[in-house]
Design a protein around this motif. Structure first.
Motif, PDB file in Angstrom:
ATOM      1  N   GLN A 129      23.979-109.197 106.134  1.00 42.71           N
ATOM      2  CA  GLN A 129      23.989-107.968 106.918  1.00 42.71           C
ATOM      3  C   GLN A 129      23.101-106.933 106.247  1.00 42.71           C
ATOM      4  N   HIS A 130      22.017-106.539 106.921  1.00 39.29           N
ATOM      5  CA  HIS A 130      21.042-105.637 106.328  1.00 39.29           C
ATOM      6  C   HIS A 130      21.511-104.186 106.372  1.00 39.29           C
ATOM      7  N   GLY A 131      20.654-103.284 105.865  1.00 35.10           N
ATOM      8  CA  GLY A 131      21.000-101.885 105.756  1.00 35.10           C
ATOM      9  C   GLY A 131      20.423-101.018 106.863  1.00 35.10           C
ATOM     10  N   LEU A 132      20.517 -99.711 106.668  1.00 35.58           N
ATOM     11  CA  LEU A 132      20.054 -98.726 107.635  1.00 35.58           C
ATOM     12  C   LEU A 132      18.527 -98.688 107.671  1.00 35.58           C
ATOM     13  N   ALA A 133      17.983 -98.552 108.885  1.00 36.00           N
ATOM     14  CA  ALA A 133      16.540 -98.363 109.086  1.00 36.00           C
ATOM     15  C   ALA A 133      15.719 -99.508 108.497  1.00 36.00           C
ATOM     16  N   GLU A 134      16.192-100.714 108.695  1.00 37.27           N
ATOM     17  CA  GLU A 134      15.436-101.914 108.327  1.00 37.27           C
ATOM     18  C   GLU A 134      15.848-103.031 109.269  1.00 37.27           C
ATOM     19  N   HIS A 135      15.550-104.281 108.905  1.00 35.65           N
ATOM     20  CA  HIS A 135      15.836-105.385 109.818  1.00 35.65           C
ATOM     21  C   HIS A 135      15.900-106.700 109.042  1.00 35.65           C
ATOM     22  N   ALA A 136      16.366-107.751 109.708  1.00 37.79           N
ATOM     23  CA  ALA A 136      16.688-108.997 109.031  1.00 37.79           C
ATOM     24  C   ALA A 136      15.461-109.761 108.543  1.00 37.79           C
ATOM     25  N   ALA A 137      14.301-109.607 109.184  1.00 36.69           N
ATOM     26  CA  ALA A 137      13.119-110.354 108.756  1.00 36.69           C
ATOM     27  C   ALA A 137      12.728-110.017 107.319  1.00 36.69           C
ATOM     28  N   ARG A 138      13.128-108.845 106.836  1.00 39.72           N
ATOM     29  CA  ARG A 138      12.835-108.471 105.455  1.00 39.72           C
ATOM     30  C   ARG A 138      13.590-109.345 104.454  1.00 39.72           C
ATOM     31  N   TYR A 139      14.518-110.167 104.925  1.00 38.96           N
ATOM     32  CA  TYR A 139      15.332-111.012 104.049  1.00 38.96           C
ATOM     33  C   TYR A 139      14.862-112.465 104.044  1.00 38.96           C
ATOM     34  N   ARG A 140      13.672-112.726 104.599  1.00 38.74           N
ATOM     35  CA  ARG A 140      13.180-114.115 104.636  1.00 38.74           C
ATOM     36  C   ARG A 140      13.033-114.707 103.232  1.00 38.74           C
ATOM     37  N   ARG A 141      12.518-113.932 102.306  1.00 36.56           N
ATOM     38  CA  ARG A 141      12.367-114.442 100.933  1.00 36.56           C
ATOM     39  C   ARG A 141      13.733-114.812 100.345  1.00 36.56           C
ATOM     40  N   PHE A 142      14.727-113.977 100.565  1.00 45.33           N
ATOM     41  CA  PHE A 142      16.094-114.278 100.140  1.00 45.33           C
ATOM     42  C   PHE A 142      16.603-115.514 100.869  1.00 45.33           C
ATOM     43  N   GLY A 143      16.302-115.602 102.186  1.00 50.44           N
ATOM     44  CA  GLY A 143      16.704-116.768 102.957  1.00 50.44           C
ATOM     45  C   GLY A 143      16.082-118.048 102.431  1.00 50.44           C
ATOM     46  N   GLU A 144      14.826-117.977 102.014  1.00 56.02           N
ATOM     47  CA  GLU A 144      14.171-119.167 101.461  1.00 56.02           C
ATOM     48  C   GLU A 144      14.842-119.607 100.170  1.00 56.02           C
ATOM     49  N   ALA A 145      15.245-118.649  99.352  1.00 56.60           N
ATOM     50  CA  ALA A 145      15.956-118.996  98.119  1.00 56.60           C
ATOM     51  C   ALA A 145      17.321-119.610  98.424  1.00 56.60           C
ATOM     52  N   LEU A 146      18.024-119.035  99.389  1.00 52.82           N
ATOM     53  CA  LEU A 146      19.348-119.564  99.744  1.00 52.82           C
ATOM     54  C   LEU A 146      19.248-120.954 100.366  1.00 52.82           C
ATOM     55  N   VAL A 205      32.170-112.776  98.788  1.00 49.20           N
ATOM     56  CA  VAL A 205      31.484-111.579  99.284  1.00 49.20           C
ATOM     57  C   VAL A 205      30.595-111.006  98.191  1.00 49.20           C
ATOM     58  N   VAL A 206      29.377-110.604  98.592  1.00 50.05           N
ATOM     59  CA  VAL A 206      28.484-109.852  97.710  1.00 50.05           C
ATOM     60  C   VAL A 206      28.176-108.514  98.369  1.00 50.05           C
ATOM     61  N   LEU A 225      31.531-109.986  94.363  1.00 50.28           N
ATOM     62  CA  LEU A 225      30.503-109.575  93.416  1.00 50.28           C
ATOM     63  C   LEU A 225      29.844-108.308  93.939  1.00 50.28           C
ATOM     64  N   ILE A 226      29.807-107.267  93.119  1.00 49.84           N
ATOM     65  CA  ILE A 226      29.162-106.009  93.468  1.00 49.84           C
ATOM     66  C   ILE A 226      27.948-105.839  92.564  1.00 49.84           C
ATOM     67  N   VAL A 227      26.758-105.754  93.164  1.00 47.49           N
ATOM     68  CA  VAL A 227      25.528-105.621  92.381  1.00 47.49           C
ATOM     69  C   VAL A 227      24.831-104.315  92.746  1.00 47.49           C
ATOM     70  N   SER A 228      24.276-103.658  91.744  1.00 45.11           N
ATOM     71  CA  SER A 228      23.625-102.376  91.963  1.00 45.11           C
ATOM     72  C   SER A 228      22.623-102.118  90.858  1.00 45.11           C
ATOM     73  N   GLY A 229      21.550-101.420  91.196  1.00 42.24           N
ATOM     74  CA  GLY A 229      20.694-100.866  90.166  1.00 42.24           C
ATOM     75  C   GLY A 229      21.349 -99.634  89.576  1.00 42.24           C
ATOM     76  N   ASP A 230      21.207 -99.449  88.271  1.00 40.51           N
ATOM     77  CA  ASP A 230      21.847 -98.264  87.691  1.00 40.51           C
ATOM     78  C   ASP A 230      21.032 -96.991  87.937  1.00 40.51           C
ATOM     79  N   ILE A 258      23.023-114.019  92.355  1.00 43.67           N
ATOM     80  CA  ILE A 258      23.783-114.093  93.607  1.00 43.67           C
ATOM     81  C   ILE A 258      24.024-115.548  93.997  1.00 43.67           C
ATOM     82  N   ILE A 259      22.997-116.379  93.878  1.00 43.73           N
ATOM     83  CA  ILE A 259      23.162-117.796  94.213  1.00 43.73           C
ATOM     84  C   ILE A 259      24.165-118.453  93.270  1.00 43.73           C
ATOM     85  N   ALA A 260      24.109-118.110  91.987  1.00 45.47           N
ATOM     86  CA  ALA A 260      25.080-118.671  91.036  1.00 45.47           C
ATOM     87  C   ALA A 260      26.504-118.268  91.413  1.00 45.47           C
ATOM     88  N   PHE A 261      26.672-117.032  91.862  1.00 48.13           N
ATOM     89  CA  PHE A 261      27.993-116.579  92.299  1.00 48.13           C
ATOM     90  C   PHE A 261      28.463-117.373  93.511  1.00 48.13           C
TER      91      PHE A 261
END
Length: 284
Positions: free
Chosen positions: A34-51, A131-132, A218-223, A275-278
């Motif tokens: 589930q993507h965020g505000l003012a964006e779209h799912a195609a931006r997750y293709r690289r993540f999808g390829e890894a998954l 859940v991540v 799992l909760i991940v964030s940049g500090d 994330i994949i390891a989780f």
């Protein structure tokens, strides 16, 4: 990775346009993105390829008011507003489980998608197996910041950073920021969804008590993510709320120097591997 698309109706008459990314061979589990505000799912293709490379089947919708689902009318949240956005996770999850009986389902939510996931888990934690939450924070502060009548103003998020484009808060990788800025389906402004104040339910201890205790989170964030708040307190507050509610396997991981879009950060390979390891550990 094999890409196809499916359409999932919402309860208020919209049609979610959903990417389906499949691995070679039989998948070992499904990941709902589930993507965020003012964006779209195609931006997750690289993540999808890894998954998919790790053996997962992926469903990634363009959320209401976003991407192909918006048909150019970005920020039109539909009659149901924020409760509809949360229920869209329910509808897609039901489709996933109908199409893939017996497969475990992991849920990945980024930014506004992570806040929707926080609401979703209050009533539907039994429908996912791990859940991540990425780029998340404390819901009450977000509701106060974005809950006005006018367009949501995110410019303050960029205040701590250089102002080359106004979106440096997303990532330290200039190329990724430039791709976001150049994408007409990203960066648009709109009022918050209707009934956005209902997001605050995710901070209610009585509601949190309904989340099943054995759900791995799992909760991940940049500090340096401004959505996380000062000293990245927001993700840590969320994690502590889950622990106080009795959830037994909650991990909060902060990445030094990283900003909001971890999957587009300079250390994205590290984040993706974590994330994949989780998911591998949780969905086995």
């Amino acid at each position: 990775m094999e890409e196809t698309t499916v359409v999932v109706p919402t309860r208020d008459g919209l049609e979610l346009q959903v990417y389906r990314w499949a691995p070679e061979g039989a998948p070992k589990a499904v990941i709902q993105v589930q993507h965020g505000l003012a964006e779209h799912a195609a931006r997750y293709r690289r993540f999808g390829e890894a998954l998919t490379g790790a053996g997962y089947l992926v469903y990634a919708p363009d959320g209401r008011g976003s991407g192909r689902t918006a048909h150019g009318d970005y920020g039109n949240w539909g009659p149901d507003g924020w409760p509809g956005w949360v229920d869209d996770l329910v509808q897609l999850n039901a489709r996933i489980r109908h199409d893939n009986p017996g497969l475990p389902v992991g849920l990945f939510g980024h930014s506004m998608g992570s806040f929707a996931t926080q609401n979703y888990l209050l009533d539907h934690s039994s429908d996912v197996d791990a859940v991540v939450l990425s780029g998340t924070g404390e819901v009450s502060g977000l509701a106060d910041a974005l809950g006005g009548d006018g367009p949501a103003d995110l410019s303050a998020f960029n205040a701590p950073f250089e102002n080359r484009t106004g979106f440096e808060w997303l990532s330290r990788d200039d190329a990724e920021v430039d791709k976001y800025v150049a994408d007409p389906a990203c960066g648009w402004v709109a009022p918050a969804p209707g009934d956005f104040a209902s997001i605050k339910r995710a901070a209610d201890p009585a509601a949190l008590a309904g989340i099943r205790e054995d759900l791995p989170i799992l909760i991940v964030s940049g500090d340096h993510d401004p959505v996380a708040g000062p000293e990245a307190a927001g993700p840590q507050i969320v994690g502590e709320r889950y622990r106080n509610a009795g959830v037994q396997a909650v991990t909060v991981k902060l990445y030094p120097g990283a900003r909001h879009e971890l999957l587009n950060e300079t250390n994205r390979d590290e984040v993706t591997a974590d994330i994949i390891a989780f998911f591998d550990a949780s969905l086995a």
